[in-house]
Design an enzyme around this catalytic site. Structure first.
Site, short mmCIF file in Angstrom:
data_model
loop_
_atom_site.label_atom_id
_atom_site.label_comp_id
_atom_site.label_asym_id
_atom_site.label_seq_id
_atom_site.Cartn_x
_atom_site.Cartn_y
_atom_site.Cartn_z
N CYS A 132 12.87 -5.16 -11.40
CA CYS A 132 11.91 -5.03 -10.30
C CYS A 132 11.43 -6.40 -9.83
CB CYS A 132 10.68 -4.24 -10.74
SG CYS A 132 11.06 -2.70 -11.58
N ASP A 133 11.11 -7.29 -10.76
CA ASP A 133 10.37 -8.49 -10.39
C ASP A 133 11.13 -9.81 -10.58
OD1 ASP A 133 8.20 -6.96 -9.65
OD2 ASP A 133 7.41 -6.89 -11.68
N CYS A 139 9.24 -5.35 -16.03
CA CYS A 139 10.45 -4.86 -15.38
C CYS A 139 11.21 -6.01 -14.71
CB CYS A 139 10.09 -3.79 -14.35
SG CYS A 139 11.52 -3.09 -13.52
C1 LIG Z 1 4.81 -3.41 -13.24
C2 LIG Z 1 5.91 -2.53 -12.73
C3 LIG Z 1 6.58 -2.89 -11.57
C4 LIG Z 1 7.59 -2.08 -11.09
N1 LIG Z 1 8.21 -2.45 -9.94
C5 LIG Z 1 9.19 -1.67 -9.44
C6 LIG Z 1 9.86 -2.02 -8.24
O1 LIG Z 1 9.58 -3.06 -7.63
N2 LIG Z 1 10.84 -1.20 -7.79
C7 LIG Z 1 11.20 -0.05 -8.46
O2 LIG Z 1 12.08 0.67 -7.99
N3 LIG Z 1 10.59 0.30 -9.61
C8 LIG Z 1 9.61 -0.47 -10.11
N4 LIG Z 1 9.00 -0.14 -11.29
C9 LIG Z 1 9.47 1.07 -12.00
C10 LIG Z 1 8.88 2.32 -11.33
O3 LIG Z 1 7.51 2.17 -11.22
C11 LIG Z 1 9.25 3.56 -12.14
O4 LIG Z 1 10.63 3.65 -12.33
C12 LIG Z 1 8.76 4.82 -11.42
O5 LIG Z 1 7.40 4.73 -11.12
C13 LIG Z 1 9.02 6.06 -12.26
O6 LIG Z 1 8.55 7.14 -11.55
P1 LIG Z 1 8.16 8.49 -12.26
O7 LIG Z 1 7.73 9.40 -11.15
O8 LIG Z 1 9.22 8.94 -13.16
O9 LIG Z 1 6.93 8.16 -13.22
P2 LIG Z 1 5.59 7.31 -13.09
O10 LIG Z 1 5.56 6.46 -11.89
O11 LIG Z 1 5.43 6.70 -14.42
O12 LIG Z 1 4.48 8.44 -12.91
C14 LIG Z 1 4.17 9.31 -13.96
C15 LIG Z 1 3.06 10.23 -13.49
O13 LIG Z 1 2.85 11.24 -14.45
C16 LIG Z 1 1.45 11.44 -14.64
N5 LIG Z 1 1.26 12.05 -15.94
C17 LIG Z 1 1.61 11.57 -17.17
N6 LIG Z 1 1.27 12.45 -18.12
C18 LIG Z 1 0.71 13.51 -17.49
C19 LIG Z 1 0.14 14.74 -17.91
N7 LIG Z 1 0.07 15.07 -19.20
N8 LIG Z 1 -0.38 15.59 -16.96
C20 LIG Z 1 -0.33 15.28 -15.64
N9 LIG Z 1 0.22 14.13 -15.19
C21 LIG Z 1 0.71 13.26 -16.09
C22 LIG Z 1 0.84 10.07 -14.44
O14 LIG Z 1 -0.53 10.17 -14.11
C23 LIG Z 1 1.70 9.55 -13.29
O15 LIG Z 1 1.16 10.00 -12.07
C24 LIG Z 1 7.97 -0.91 -11.78
C25 LIG Z 1 7.29 -0.54 -12.96
C26 LIG Z 1 6.27 -1.35 -13.42
C27 LIG Z 1 5.54 -0.94 -14.67
#
Ligand SMILES: Cc1cc2nc3c(=O)[nH]c(=O)nc-3n(C[C@H](O)[C@H](O)[C@H](O)COP(=O)(O)OP(=O)(O)OC[C@H]3O[C@@H](n4cnc5c(N)ncnc54)[C@H](O)[C@@H]3O)c2cc1C
Length: 313
Positions: free
Chosen positions: A138-139, A135
């Site tokens: 992000c980084d 990302c």
């Molecule tokens: C290395 C890295 C660094 C990042 N740094 C930043 C940052 O500094 N700032 C920032 O704003 N964003 C950052 N991001 C991006 C950020 O993490 C994402 O945009 C954010 O987490 C998305 O949130 P979400 O709730 O949509 O999904 P996610 O955080 O992806 O969570 C998905 C959830 O769904 C669950 N899940 C999936 N399938 C199922 C299923 N079948 N049944 C039940 N549960 C399920 C998983 O277990 C998880 O808990 C970073 C991403 C990465 C990979």
């Protein structure tokens, strides 16, 4: 008899937990399943500096414990479990957990996120979070004034390369194909080519990311000649795409060709009444914690309105 709930939230990232906070405070008694990655993607990163409310920054895993505690405090029933199958044919939505129990829900909020694709080389995994990142937004900030590398050849990779070029001293872009085989649109290719501090390495693949405790260089291999080249860099960004975690919904929910759930613009509504989507699983553009949290809020408010309209509240 299967369990019946008003609001079932699938996923425990910023989107899911924010939806839970709003749904719980609206009296919807939400049940949330965490999936295999409780806390979501931020649990695999270190410092988060761009989430409002943390002026000193915060470690990703710590931030997600804050989210969980807040959702719990408001009354969310948080459970460890994976949604393995759904049946969205009727007005009551059915979700199977851990291939066993079925839960019936008046509303379902899908917040299952998207997973970054990786090259799957050992050094990339070992140095993940120590200079290796999926990302740039992000980084990238952590590598201001430094040399960085990015691998990828699509529109997102080009966008991220240009984004990085404004922060880093030089961006080394590693592209597997030759100049005529790049996937990105012509406009994005031109933007990259016309940015003076981006160097493109055509026909090249990553051989190894080098460094003991943090990224120090990347070794690339020219696919045509086999020649190896070492480029000193402080960060290595992987921009080869994301896979939305949406497979189990495919039969019922409209998606684009990559598997991102389609929502009605300006809302979190999917094509199935009572089923809403929030966060990265429906957002291929922004993919940030704060946008995921914002759309989680939208989903809970949309679900609350749906329950009221249907006389189910
Ligand atoms: C290395 C890295 C660094 C990042 N740094 C930043 C940052 O500094 N700032 C920032 O704003 N964003 C950052 N991001 C991006 C950020 O993490 C994402 O945009 C954010 O987490 C998305 O949130 P979400 O709730 O949509 O999904 P996610 O955080 O992806 O969570 C998905 C959830 O769904 C669950 N899940 C999936 N399938 C199922 C299923 N079948 N049944 C039940 N549960 C399920 C998983 O277990 C998880 O808990 C970073 C991403 C990465 C990979």
């Amino acid at each position: 008899m299967s369990e019946k709930v008003h609001c079932l939230i699938i996923g425990s990232g910023p989107a899911g937990y924010t939806a839970a906070i709003y749904a719980a405070r609206a009296g919807m008694k939400p049940v949330l399943y965490q999936g295999i990655q409780p806390g979501g993607q931020l649990t695999i990163t270190t410092e988060v500096e761009n989430y409002p409310g943390y002026p000193e920054g915060i470690q990703g895993p710590e931030m997600m414990v804050d989210f969980e505690n807040q959702a719990k405090k408001m009354g969310t029933d948080i459970r460890y479990g994976l949604a393995t199958k759904v049946d969205f044919t009727g007005p009551v939505h059915k979700v199977q957990v851990d291939e066993k129990d079925w839960i019936e829900a008046d509303t379902v909020i899908i917040s299952t996120g998207a997973s970054a694709k990786w090259l799957n080389i050992e050094s990339e995994q070992r140095l993940n979070g120590y200079g290796v990142s999926a990302c740039a937004v992000c980084d990238g900030f952590f590598f201001r004034g430094k040399e960085v590398a990015i691998v990828g050849a699509g529109d997102t990779a080009c966008e991220e390369a240009v984004y990085l070029s404004k922060l880093a001293s030089n961006v080394h872009m590693i592209v597997r194909k030759g100049e005529d085989g790049m996937r990105a649109s012509k406009v994005m290719q031109d933007r990259v080519k016309n940015t003076p501090n981006i160097t493109i390495y055509w026909d090249s693949e990553t051989d190894e990311v080098l460094g003991d405790t943090k990224v120090e260089a990347v070794r690339i291999k020219n696919i045509k000649t086999g020649a190896l080249q070492q480029i000193p860099v402080s960060a290595f960004f992987v921009a080869i795409g994301h896979k939305p975690n949406s497979d189990i919904f495919k039969e019922f929910i409209d998606m684009d060709e990559a598997g991102y759930i389609k929502t009605i613009p300006g809302s979190s509504k999917t094509n199935v009444p009572g089923v809403f989507a929030a966060g990265d699983v429906q957002d291929k553009i922004y993919r940030q914690a704060v946008t995921a949290a914002g759309s989680g809020c939208m989903a809970a408010l949309d679900a609350e309105r749906y329950l009221t309209e249907q006389g189910l509240a």
